[in-house]
Motif scaffolding. Structure first.
Motif, PDB file in Angstrom:
ATOM      1  N   VAL A 335       0.837  -1.205   0.000  1.00  0.00           N
ATOM      2  CA  VAL A 335       0.000   0.000   0.000  1.00  0.00           C
ATOM      3  C   VAL A 335       0.870   1.253   0.000  1.00  0.00           C
ATOM      4  O   VAL A 335       2.033   1.226   0.410  1.00  0.00           O
ATOM      5  CB  VAL A 335      -0.937   0.063   1.230  1.00  0.00           C
ATOM      6  N   LEU A 336       0.276   2.347  -0.435  1.00  0.00           N
ATOM      7  CA  LEU A 336       0.921   3.666  -0.398  1.00  0.00           C
ATOM      8  C   LEU A 336       0.165   4.525   0.608  1.00  0.00           C
ATOM      9  O   LEU A 336      -1.067   4.454   0.676  1.00  0.00           O
ATOM     10  CB  LEU A 336       0.805   4.350  -1.756  1.00  0.00           C
ATOM     11  N   ILE A 337       0.913   5.322   1.350  1.00  0.00           N
ATOM     12  CA  ILE A 337       0.256   6.332   2.177  1.00  0.00           C
ATOM     13  C   ILE A 337       0.569   7.708   1.594  1.00  0.00           C
ATOM     14  O   ILE A 337       1.675   7.962   1.125  1.00  0.00           O
ATOM     15  CB  ILE A 337       0.677   6.272   3.660  1.00  0.00           C
ATOM     16  N   GLY A 338      -0.434   8.586   1.634  1.00  0.00           N
ATOM     17  CA  GLY A 338      -0.266   9.935   1.112  1.00  0.00           C
ATOM     18  C   GLY A 338      -0.352  10.955   2.230  1.00  0.00           C
ATOM     19  O   GLY A 338       0.639  11.350   2.831  1.00  0.00           O
ATOM     20  N   ARG A 339      -1.582  11.336   2.559  1.00  0.00           N
ATOM     21  CA  ARG A 339      -1.743  12.402   3.551  1.00  0.00           C
ATOM     22  C   ARG A 339      -1.126  12.043   4.899  1.00  0.00           C
ATOM     23  O   ARG A 339      -0.612  12.930   5.599  1.00  0.00           O
ATOM     24  CB  ARG A 339      -3.222  12.738   3.729  1.00  0.00           C
ATOM     25  N   ALA A 340      -1.154  10.768   5.280  1.00  0.00           N
ATOM     26  CA  ALA A 340      -0.637  10.402   6.607  1.00  0.00           C
ATOM     27  C   ALA A 340       0.791  10.924   6.788  1.00  0.00           C
ATOM     28  O   ALA A 340       1.123  11.549   7.801  1.00  0.00           O
ATOM     29  CB  ALA A 340      -0.702   8.895   6.812  1.00  0.00           C
ATOM     30  N   TYR A 341       1.646  10.700   5.781  1.00  0.00           N
ATOM     31  CA  TYR A 341       3.024  11.191   5.978  1.00  0.00           C
ATOM     32  C   TYR A 341       3.137  12.684   5.664  1.00  0.00           C
ATOM     33  O   TYR A 341       4.004  13.378   6.215  1.00  0.00           O
ATOM     34  CB  TYR A 341       4.022  10.337   5.201  1.00  0.00           C
ATOM     35  N   ALA A 342       2.252  13.177   4.783  1.00  0.00           N
ATOM     36  CA  ALA A 342       2.284  14.619   4.489  1.00  0.00           C
ATOM     37  C   ALA A 342       2.048  15.410   5.778  1.00  0.00           C
ATOM     38  O   ALA A 342       2.709  16.419   6.039  1.00  0.00           O
ATOM     39  CB  ALA A 342       1.232  14.965   3.443  1.00  0.00           C
ATOM     40  N   TYR A 343       1.125  14.946   6.598  1.00  0.00           N
ATOM     41  CA  TYR A 343       0.863  15.633   7.869  1.00  0.00           C
ATOM     42  C   TYR A 343       2.046  15.471   8.825  1.00  0.00           C
ATOM     43  O   TYR A 343       2.378  16.390   9.577  1.00  0.00           O
ATOM     44  CB  TYR A 343      -0.414  15.097   8.525  1.00  0.00           C
ATOM     45  N   GLY A 344       2.678  14.299   8.812  1.00  0.00           N
ATOM     46  CA  GLY A 344       3.878  14.100   9.632  1.00  0.00           C
ATOM     47  C   GLY A 344       4.960  15.094   9.236  1.00  0.00           C
ATOM     48  O   GLY A 344       5.617  15.696  10.086  1.00  0.00           O
ATOM     49  N   LEU A 345       5.112  15.282   7.920  1.00  0.00           N
ATOM     50  CA  LEU A 345       6.097  16.251   7.409  1.00  0.00           C
ATOM     51  C   LEU A 345       5.754  17.650   7.888  1.00  0.00           C
ATOM     52  O   LEU A 345       6.629  18.408   8.332  1.00  0.00           O
ATOM     53  CB  LEU A 345       6.109  16.191   5.875  1.00  0.00           C
ATOM     54  N   ALA A 346       4.477  17.990   7.823  1.00  0.00           N
ATOM     55  CA  ALA A 346       4.049  19.332   8.242  1.00  0.00           C
ATOM     56  C   ALA A 346       4.350  19.553   9.723  1.00  0.00           C
ATOM     57  O   ALA A 346       4.793  20.629  10.124  1.00  0.00           O
ATOM     58  CB  ALA A 346       2.556  19.509   7.974  1.00  0.00           C
ATOM     59  N   LEU A 347       4.157  18.528  10.525  1.00  0.00           N
ATOM     60  CA  LEU A 347       4.268  18.695  11.979  1.00  0.00           C
ATOM     61  C   LEU A 347       5.690  18.537  12.501  1.00  0.00           C
ATOM     62  O   LEU A 347       6.044  19.104  13.524  1.00  0.00           O
ATOM     63  CB  LEU A 347       3.348  17.698  12.690  1.00  0.00           C
ATOM     64  N   GLY A 348       6.506  17.757  11.794  1.00  0.00           N
ATOM     65  CA  GLY A 348       7.837  17.499  12.359  1.00  0.00           C
ATOM     66  C   GLY A 348       8.944  17.333  11.337  1.00  0.00           C
ATOM     67  O   GLY A 348      10.012  16.803  11.681  1.00  0.00           O
ATOM     68  N   GLY A 349       8.739  17.737  10.104  1.00  0.00           N
ATOM     69  CA  GLY A 349       9.787  17.600   9.094  1.00  0.00           C
ATOM     70  C   GLY A 349      10.220  16.146   8.944  1.00  0.00           C
ATOM     71  O   GLY A 349       9.388  15.233   9.016  1.00  0.00           O
ATOM     72  N   GLU A 350      11.539  15.958   8.752  1.00  0.00           N
ATOM     73  CA  GLU A 350      12.059  14.600   8.584  1.00  0.00           C
ATOM     74  C   GLU A 350      11.650  13.691   9.748  1.00  0.00           C
ATOM     75  O   GLU A 350      11.200  12.562   9.544  1.00  0.00           O
ATOM     76  CB  GLU A 350      13.599  14.658   8.479  1.00  0.00           C
ATOM     77  N   ALA A 351      11.786  14.191  10.980  1.00  0.00           N
ATOM     78  CA  ALA A 351      11.438  13.380  12.155  1.00  0.00           C
ATOM     79  C   ALA A 351       9.945  13.045  12.168  1.00  0.00           C
ATOM     80  O   ALA A 351       9.537  11.975  12.630  1.00  0.00           O
ATOM     81  CB  ALA A 351      11.829  14.117  13.431  1.00  0.00           C
ATOM     82  N   GLY A 352       9.143  13.947  11.636  1.00  0.00           N
ATOM     83  CA  GLY A 352       7.701  13.712  11.594  1.00  0.00           C
ATOM     84  C   GLY A 352       7.346  12.578  10.636  1.00  0.00           C
ATOM     85  O   GLY A 352       6.479  11.753  10.930  1.00  0.00           O
ATOM     86  N   VAL A 353       8.015  12.549   9.483  1.00  0.00           N
ATOM     87  CA  VAL A 353       7.761  11.464   8.525  1.00  0.00           C
ATOM     88  C   VAL A 353       8.249  10.137   9.106  1.00  0.00           C
ATOM     89  O   VAL A 353       7.583   9.106   9.006  1.00  0.00           O
ATOM     90  CB  VAL A 353       8.454  11.755   7.167  1.00  0.00           C
ATOM     91  N   ARG A 354       9.422  10.201   9.741  1.00  0.00           N
ATOM     92  CA  ARG A 354       9.981   8.998  10.370  1.00  0.00           C
ATOM     93  C   ARG A 354       9.002   8.469  11.431  1.00  0.00           C
ATOM     94  O   ARG A 354       8.747   7.269  11.524  1.00  0.00           O
ATOM     95  CB  ARG A 354      11.330   9.369  11.006  1.00  0.00           C
ATOM     96  N   HIS A 355       8.452   9.388  12.206  1.00  0.00           N
ATOM     97  CA  HIS A 355       7.488   9.025  13.249  1.00  0.00           C
ATOM     98  C   HIS A 355       6.290   8.293  12.635  1.00  0.00           C
ATOM     99  O   HIS A 355       5.859   7.251  13.127  1.00  0.00           O
ATOM    100  CB  HIS A 355       7.033  10.299  13.969  1.00  0.00           C
ATOM    101  N   VAL A 356       5.771   8.839  11.558  1.00  0.00           N
ATOM    102  CA  VAL A 356       4.599   8.225  10.919  1.00  0.00           C
ATOM    103  C   VAL A 356       4.938   6.817  10.440  1.00  0.00           C
ATOM    104  O   VAL A 356       4.169   5.875  10.643  1.00  0.00           O
ATOM    105  CB  VAL A 356       4.101   9.118   9.754  1.00  0.00           C
ATOM    106  N   LEU A 357       6.102   6.673   9.821  1.00  0.00           N
ATOM    107  CA  LEU A 357       6.489   5.349   9.320  1.00  0.00           C
ATOM    108  C   LEU A 357       6.655   4.356  10.464  1.00  0.00           C
ATOM    109  O   LEU A 357       6.218   3.205  10.375  1.00  0.00           O
ATOM    110  CB  LEU A 357       7.790   5.446   8.515  1.00  0.00           C
ATOM    111  N   ARG A 358       7.286   4.799  11.537  1.00  0.00           N
ATOM    112  CA  ARG A 358       7.514   3.877  12.668  1.00  0.00           C
ATOM    113  C   ARG A 358       6.191   3.495  13.323  1.00  0.00           C
ATOM    114  O   ARG A 358       5.976   2.331  13.669  1.00  0.00           O
ATOM    115  CB  ARG A 358       8.460   4.519  13.683  1.00  0.00           C
ATOM    116  N   CYS A 359       5.304   4.468  13.489  1.00  0.00           N
ATOM    117  CA  CYS A 359       3.997   4.164  14.094  1.00  0.00           C
ATOM    118  C   CYS A 359       3.214   3.185  13.220  1.00  0.00           C
ATOM    119  O   CYS A 359       2.683   2.181  13.715  1.00  0.00           O
ATOM    120  CB  CYS A 359       3.170   5.438  14.261  1.00  0.00           C
TER     121      CYS A 359
END
Ligand SMILES: Cc1cc2nc3c(=O)[nH]c(=O)nc-3n(C[C@H](O)[C@H](O)[C@H](O)COP(=O)(O)O)c2cc1C
Ligand SMILES: CCCCC(=O)C(=O)O
Length: 388
Positions: A335-359
């Motif tokens: 599967v692909l995720i779109g908005r889920a990581y886009a929001y992570g990026l908005a909230l925490g930049g690189e660490a935010g995207v990493r957070h979304v992936l780990r969760c």
């Protein structure tokens, strides 16, 4: 054994640490938080969908109509979520969907996403409409796995140039998005008269392209900026394309190709007949045809039509680990995720995207194990029932 679910214990022991603002571990809550942080225009663009947004709601509601049936005592100690899709090894069946114009979410945009994806070994699909040049995104990704997403422009020479650049920059597979040769009726953007491209965001890969520059009389400067924008508008998408045109593409890309935006089983069969290697069952996150079928409801028939002959990927609406289980049970390989990581990026930049992936990956592994599943390949229709 190191598992994706170790992140759970890490949080219990240490919390999320200082690097991150208090990001929620329930990814369905990210949108609300990102909405409070982003400008009204950026939030409208990302969260918005087509028309009355009926399709976006349908995408989420479709997941709720399926329920997982947990199984017990199946020895789920040894777990391995890794898969290989279109020749790319992945730690889990989760990829980052192509999301253009990421600098409206965070100044580092696709570069931050590339670093987060590479650190996790997750495949990033980089858009033609990225805010940074694909060569710069590739540099940020380093050895990280990456695919290129083509918005197929009218000018064939420009399309060929995009493909050559993607190949040279190490993008291993090609995703061709078919459902967005023109933007749909998007009221949130219309009401704010907001389109990133008209403000010079998401055009970097055009403006720096030698073929594009030749067409507008040289590098894009203040002088020819308006002409460049008009050329972009005239060239972005091609409504005249047909299935016959895929032969041109097949000749010019020697790696795997997946078509994105497939919803009908006949279109999936045509993709295979045209020599395509994969299909991505997607309705663009509800951003194109308002009132369209939920992407999850389109998945089983498409998978039935081409499974075993083409890779079947899915997106539109994925927010949780159980959503991933359901999509795989209904026939997706990944599967692909779109908005889920886009929001992570908005909230925490690189660490935010990493957070979304780990969760998401930890949630997926735990959901699978608690349901008696240790490998993505074990997930089939037997794990689901229709909720009545
Ligand atoms: C802000 C935004 C920009 C997008 N840009 C692109 C793009 O450049 N190319 C593309 O193929 N899809 C694009 N998409 C669609 C995503 O690839 C994906 O299909 C969609 O986000 C999946 O739905 P989800 O957001 O519910 O996960 C975009 C989606 C969003 C939200
Ligand atoms: C011109 C469209 C590119 C971005 C996109 O795909 C989207 O906003 O959905």
């Amino acid at each position: 054994m190191s598992s994706l679910a170790d992140f759970q214990n890490e949080i219990y022991l240490n919390g999320l640490g200082d690097a991150l603002p208090a990001l929620p571990t329930d990814l369905t809550r990210l949108e609300e938080l990102a909405g409070a942080k982003l400008s009204a225009q950026a939030h409208g663009y990302v969260a918005g969908s087509a028309g009355s947004e009926a399709t976006a709601r349908a995408n989420r509601a479709a997941f709720d109509r399926w329920r997982i049936v947990p199984r017990m005592l199946r020895d789920v100690a040894d777990r391995d979520l890794s898969v290989e899709v279109l020749g790319t090894a992945m730690p889990s069946p989760v990829l980052l969907a192509p999301v253009g114009v990421q600098s409206i979410l965070h100044p580092d945009g696709e570069l931050a996403t590339a670093r987060a994806a590479a650190a996790a070994g997750v495949t990033q699909i980089v858009s033609t409409a990225a805010s940074y040049e694909i060569e710069k995104v590739a540099e940020a990704a380093g050895d990280g796995p990456r695919w290129y997403q083509l918005y197929w422009p009218k000018d064939r020479e420009l399309a060929a140039s995009f493909l050559a650049r993607a190949k040279a920059a190490g993008y291993s597979a090609l995703v061709v998005t078919l459902d967005t040769f023109t933007l749909a009726w998007r009221p949130r953007d219309l009401d704010q008269a907001y389109l990133p491209f008209l403000r010079g965001i998401g055009v970097a890969n055009y403006y720096t392209d030698p073929v594009f520059q030749r067409a507008v009389g040289g590098p894009v400067t203040e002088e020819n900026r308006d002409a460049a924008l008009l050329h972009w508008v005239a060239n972005f998408g091609n409504p005249s394309l047909t299935w016959d045109d895929l032969a041109w593409l097949r000749e010019r890309w020697d790696g795997p190709i997946a078509l994105k935006g497939i919803q009908h089983p006949d279109d999936a069969r045509k993709a295979v007949d045209a020599g395509m290697d994969g299909v991505i069952v997607s309705n663009h996150g509800g951003r194109q045809v308002d009132g369209a079928i939920a992407s999850l409801d389109a998945l089983p028939a498409v998978a039935d039509a081409v499974k075993g002959r083409a890779a079947v990927l899915f997106d539109s609406g994925i927010r949780t680990g159980s959503d991933v289980v359901k999509a795989l049970a209904l026939g997706a390989d990944a599967v692909l995720i779109g908005r889920a990581y886009a929001y992570g990026l908005a909230l925490g930049g690189e660490a935010g995207v990493r957070h979304v992936l780990r969760c998401l990956q930890a949630d997926l592994e735990l959901n699978m194990a608690l349901s008696g599943l240790t490998r993505p390949s074990e997930i089939d229709l037997d794990v689901l029932v229709r909720d009545r």
